[in-house]
Motif scaffolding. Sequence first.
Motif, PDB file in Angstrom:
ATOM      1  N   GLN A 264       0.678  -1.272   0.147  1.00 47.50           N
ATOM      2  CA  GLN A 264       0.033  -0.092   0.028  1.00 47.50           C
ATOM      3  C   GLN A 264       1.015   1.042   0.279  1.00 47.50           C
ATOM      4  OE1 GLN A 264      -3.424   0.603   2.354  1.00 47.50           O
ATOM      5  NE2 GLN A 264      -4.053  -1.563   2.398  1.00 47.50           N
ATOM      6  N   LEU A 265       2.002   1.165   0.736  1.00 45.62           N
ATOM      7  CA  LEU A 265       2.859   2.617   0.875  1.00 45.62           C
ATOM      8  C   LEU A 265       3.434   2.541  -0.459  1.00 45.62           C
ATOM      9  CD1 LEU A 265       4.278   1.927   4.388  1.00 45.62           C
ATOM     10  CD2 LEU A 265       2.707   3.641   3.544  1.00 45.62           C
ATOM     11  N   ALA A 266       3.939   1.474  -1.029  1.00 41.73           N
ATOM     12  CA  ALA A 266       4.560   1.523  -2.474  1.00 41.73           C
ATOM     13  C   ALA A 266       3.488   2.154  -3.478  1.00 41.73           C
ATOM     14  CB  ALA A 266       5.247   0.169  -2.783  1.00 41.73           C
ATOM     15  N   ASN A 267       2.369   1.730  -3.316  1.00 38.70           N
ATOM     16  CA  ASN A 267       1.499   2.265  -4.472  1.00 38.70           C
ATOM     17  C   ASN A 267       1.419   3.560  -4.351  1.00 38.70           C
ATOM     18  OD1 ASN A 267       0.907  -0.169  -5.492  1.00 38.70           O
ATOM     19  ND2 ASN A 267      -1.100  -0.644  -4.313  1.00 38.70           N
ATOM     20  N   GLN A 268       1.494   4.379  -3.161  1.00 34.45           N
ATOM     21  CA  GLN A 268       1.399   5.827  -2.936  1.00 34.45           C
ATOM     22  C   GLN A 268       2.462   6.513  -3.927  1.00 34.45           C
ATOM     23  OE1 GLN A 268       1.369   7.213   0.858  1.00 34.45           O
ATOM     24  NE2 GLN A 268      -0.151   5.601   1.453  1.00 34.45           N
ATOM     25  N   GLU A 269       3.509   5.675  -4.484  1.00 30.56           N
ATOM     26  CA  GLU A 269       4.635   6.157  -5.244  1.00 30.56           C
ATOM     27  C   GLU A 269       5.414   7.470  -4.765  1.00 30.56           C
ATOM     28  OE1 GLU A 269       4.668   5.675  -9.438  1.00 30.56           O
ATOM     29  OE2 GLU A 269       3.295   4.043  -9.416  1.00 30.56           O
ATOM     30  N   ASN A 270       5.760   7.633  -3.448  1.00 32.38           N
ATOM     31  CA  ASN A 270       5.997   8.650  -2.728  1.00 32.38           C
ATOM     32  C   ASN A 270       7.583   8.336  -2.438  1.00 32.38           C
ATOM     33  OD1 ASN A 270       6.896  10.812  -1.168  1.00 32.38           O
ATOM     34  ND2 ASN A 270       5.011  10.841   0.263  1.00 32.38           N
ATOM     35  N   PRO A 271       8.658   9.170  -2.976  1.00 28.43           N
ATOM     36  CA  PRO A 271      10.045   8.600  -2.773  1.00 28.43           C
ATOM     37  C   PRO A 271      10.211   8.957  -1.339  1.00 28.43           C
ATOM     38  CG  PRO A 271       9.596  10.407  -4.755  1.00 28.43           C
ATOM     39  CD  PRO A 271       8.432  10.136  -4.211  1.00 28.43           C
ATOM     40  N   ALA A 272       9.550   9.638  -0.345  1.00 19.78           N
ATOM     41  CA  ALA A 272      10.026   9.928   0.900  1.00 19.78           C
ATOM     42  C   ALA A 272       9.668   8.605   1.818  1.00 19.78           C
ATOM     43  CB  ALA A 272       9.058  11.011   1.272  1.00 19.78           C
ATOM     44  N   LEU A 273       8.669   7.784   1.244  1.00 17.56           N
ATOM     45  CA  LEU A 273       8.378   6.320   1.603  1.00 17.56           C
ATOM     46  C   LEU A 273       9.209   5.378   1.326  1.00 17.56           C
ATOM     47  CD1 LEU A 273       4.308   6.626   1.478  1.00 17.56           C
ATOM     48  CD2 LEU A 273       5.769   7.185   3.561  1.00 17.56           C
ATOM     49  N   GLU A 274       9.920   5.498   0.464  1.00 17.45           N
ATOM     50  CA  GLU A 274      10.855   4.248  -0.168  1.00 17.45           C
ATOM     51  C   GLU A 274      11.654   3.688   0.850  1.00 17.45           C
ATOM     52  OE1 GLU A 274      13.236   5.441  -3.507  1.00 17.45           O
ATOM     53  OE2 GLU A 274      14.270   3.513  -3.225  1.00 17.45           O
ATOM     54  N   ASP A 275      12.418   4.420   1.842  1.00 14.99           N
ATOM     55  CA  ASP A 275      13.139   3.768   2.891  1.00 14.99           C
ATOM     56  C   ASP A 275      12.119   3.013   3.735  1.00 14.99           C
ATOM     57  OD1 ASP A 275      15.504   4.619   1.980  1.00 14.99           O
ATOM     58  OD2 ASP A 275      15.531   6.100   3.532  1.00 14.99           O
ATOM     59  N   ARG A 276      10.952   3.348   4.323  1.00 13.99           N
ATOM     60  CA  ARG A 276      10.106   2.471   4.981  1.00 13.99           C
ATOM     61  C   ARG A 276       9.508   1.452   4.266  1.00 13.99           C
ATOM     62  NH1 ARG A 276       4.203   4.138   7.463  1.00 13.99           N
ATOM     63  NH2 ARG A 276       4.171   2.202   8.662  1.00 13.99           N
ATOM     64  N   VAL A 277       9.333   1.453   3.091  1.00 15.90           N
ATOM     65  CA  VAL A 277       8.818   0.313   2.192  1.00 15.90           C
ATOM     66  C   VAL A 277       9.992  -0.795   2.089  1.00 15.90           C
ATOM     67  CG1 VAL A 277       7.977  -0.640   0.126  1.00 15.90           C
ATOM     68  CG2 VAL A 277       7.189   1.649   0.690  1.00 15.90           C
ATOM     69  N   LYS A 278      11.296  -0.374   1.970  1.00 17.72           N
ATOM     70  CA  LYS A 278      12.334  -1.255   1.726  1.00 17.72           C
ATOM     71  C   LYS A 278      12.503  -2.127   3.044  1.00 17.72           C
ATOM     72  CE  LYS A 278      15.309   0.572  -1.746  1.00 17.72           C
ATOM     73  NZ  LYS A 278      16.238   1.466  -1.921  1.00 17.72           N
ATOM     74  N   LYS A 279      12.392  -1.476   4.004  1.00 15.47           N
ATOM     75  CA  LYS A 279      12.557  -1.941   5.436  1.00 15.47           C
ATOM     76  C   LYS A 279      11.619  -3.041   5.672  1.00 15.47           C
ATOM     77  CE  LYS A 279      13.041  -0.463  10.167  1.00 15.47           C
ATOM     78  NZ  LYS A 279      12.901   0.506  10.943  1.00 15.47           N
ATOM     79  N   LEU A 280      10.186  -2.623   5.245  1.00 13.72           N
ATOM     80  CA  LEU A 280       9.174  -3.774   5.612  1.00 13.72           C
ATOM     81  C   LEU A 280       9.537  -4.917   4.651  1.00 13.72           C
ATOM     82  CD1 LEU A 280       6.023  -1.232   5.588  1.00 13.72           C
ATOM     83  CD2 LEU A 280       6.929  -2.462   7.512  1.00 13.72           C
ATOM     84  N   LEU A 281       9.664  -4.764   3.492  1.00 10.73           N
ATOM     85  CA  LEU A 281       9.980  -5.614   2.429  1.00 10.73           C
ATOM     86  C   LEU A 281      11.092  -6.568   3.084  1.00 10.73           C
ATOM     87  CD1 LEU A 281       9.219  -3.922  -0.920  1.00 10.73           C
ATOM     88  CD2 LEU A 281       7.854  -5.698   0.313  1.00 10.73           C
ATOM     89  N   ASN A 282      12.412  -6.022   3.522  1.00 12.66           N
ATOM     90  CA  ASN A 282      13.274  -6.776   4.046  1.00 12.66           C
ATOM     91  C   ASN A 282      12.762  -7.535   5.137  1.00 12.66           C
ATOM     92  OD1 ASN A 282      15.272  -6.295   2.139  1.00 12.66           O
ATOM     93  ND2 ASN A 282      15.526  -4.502   2.869  1.00 12.66           N
ATOM     94  N   GLN A 283      12.002  -7.076   5.999  1.00 15.92           N
ATOM     95  CA  GLN A 283      11.374  -7.954   6.984  1.00 15.92           C
ATOM     96  C   GLN A 283      10.582  -9.163   6.564  1.00 15.92           C
ATOM     97  OE1 GLN A 283       8.660  -5.533   9.424  1.00 15.92           O
ATOM     98  NE2 GLN A 283      10.507  -4.184  10.482  1.00 15.92           N
ATOM     99  N   VAL A 284       9.840  -8.780   5.370  1.00 20.55           N
ATOM    100  CA  VAL A 284       9.147 -10.057   4.928  1.00 20.55           C
ATOM    101  C   VAL A 284      10.389 -11.207   4.719  1.00 20.55           C
ATOM    102  CG1 VAL A 284       7.636 -10.713   3.033  1.00 20.55           C
ATOM    103  CG2 VAL A 284       7.127  -8.634   4.413  1.00 20.55           C
TER     104      VAL A 284
END
Lengths: 350, 114
Positions: A264-284
Amino acid sequence: MMATTLMTACLKPPRFVIEPSVRFDVVSQILRSKSRGLILLVTFVLATMTWSATAAAQESRTWTDASGKFTVEAILKEVKRDSVVLIMTDGTEKTVPLAQLSADDRKYAADYRKAMLAENAAKKKATADAKKRGEDLKDELTGILQSFAQSEEQLKQAEQNPAQFRVARQSLVQETSQKLIELVSDVPQSDVARDVYLWVVRNGATDAPNSTATKMLVEHFADLPELAPMLGFLARDLSVLEKLVEKSKDESVKGVGTFLLAQQLANQENPALEDRVKKLLNQVLTKYATVIGVNRQPLGPQAEKLLFVLEHLSVGKVAPDISGADLDGVPFKLSDYRGKVVVIDFWGDW
Amino acid sequence: MYPHERSLVSQLADKPFALLGVNSDPELERIREIVKEKNLNWRSFWNGTDGTRGPISTQWNVTGWPTIYVLDQEGVIRYKNPRGAALDEAITKLLAEMGHSVQLSHENQGGEQP
């Protein structure tokens, strides 16, 4: 503190006699240390209340011994069969036999004990009743669901048109959901309530029944593995997903929730959220790679794919090169076109 | 789509611009016929016999057709899925960054039926 030592002595009076002057010293000692004692007192009461229901909201009072000669300020913490536990002004606890207390104090302690026992009994009964009610509701739940199944069957027979059937069934689901939620409103944590909430969400109820069921599942049943495959529609809100991921002890709920959150965060295509999305995906990838997602596929490869999209297929990233052949079989590459504005068009004639 | 794409390609023929297709029809012969028949004037990669499940669309995680990416001269993705006027605007802006001023107009362009 000296006062405590003397207090203990006071309430152990057999052969022990304290001169009036000494007693005066005890009282003045208590008075002088009052402000400091008060802070200790408050802290202690708060700390005690969190783990001991019997320490609930007791006030400091003056305790007098059986002879009526000696008094001390203390809070009643607990009344046992033959004794009371007092909290002194310095925070220490003393156990004093009932027999050594004045008649008034003994009555006070007895009343307190009675009230506490009554309160505990009432709590126990309430819990038992709630549980019993939940169990009693099982038959009613079965009844409502049977009548739903019958009405659904009738609709199927009556409505020739599938679209009309869906509309009619939906209003039946809605009506049934309202009944079910009302049924368990007093026992929201019971097994019956859990079954009701799952039914309501799974059958696609909307509006109030849906939001109540969703809220209750998140609130009381976050650890239920059954929630994981439902998260796609159960937790459309970011806030609900975040809460579930934080709250649930179930690996699949946490895994699917974490992945959906990233998505959902990735779908927002907001570069400011990129680090958070990456962190979540690495957790997965590290913790939940084998958990099955809402599309019935393991999360690992899906997380890898999303990471690739994030790092190579998002606005601002250099596009991955394409190396292939054109429709005449002539090999070429996307990178051959560097230096030009390039529109890439994934197309088909169908 | 076809008339718009044809029009872009012909209007920007002398500009540093390319429209590259990734064609996801599984039958190569059939699509070659269509290109000829409809006078499609841009170059396409072929996504192979697996059609929409071919290697290029898979790598690019394409799940819907058409999907459009607009890249600048450095190969950096600048726009995703602009359609119609938005696509024209994106191209015009990127060409302007390179010092090429263009005015796109698609009336009576391409000349063929879709």
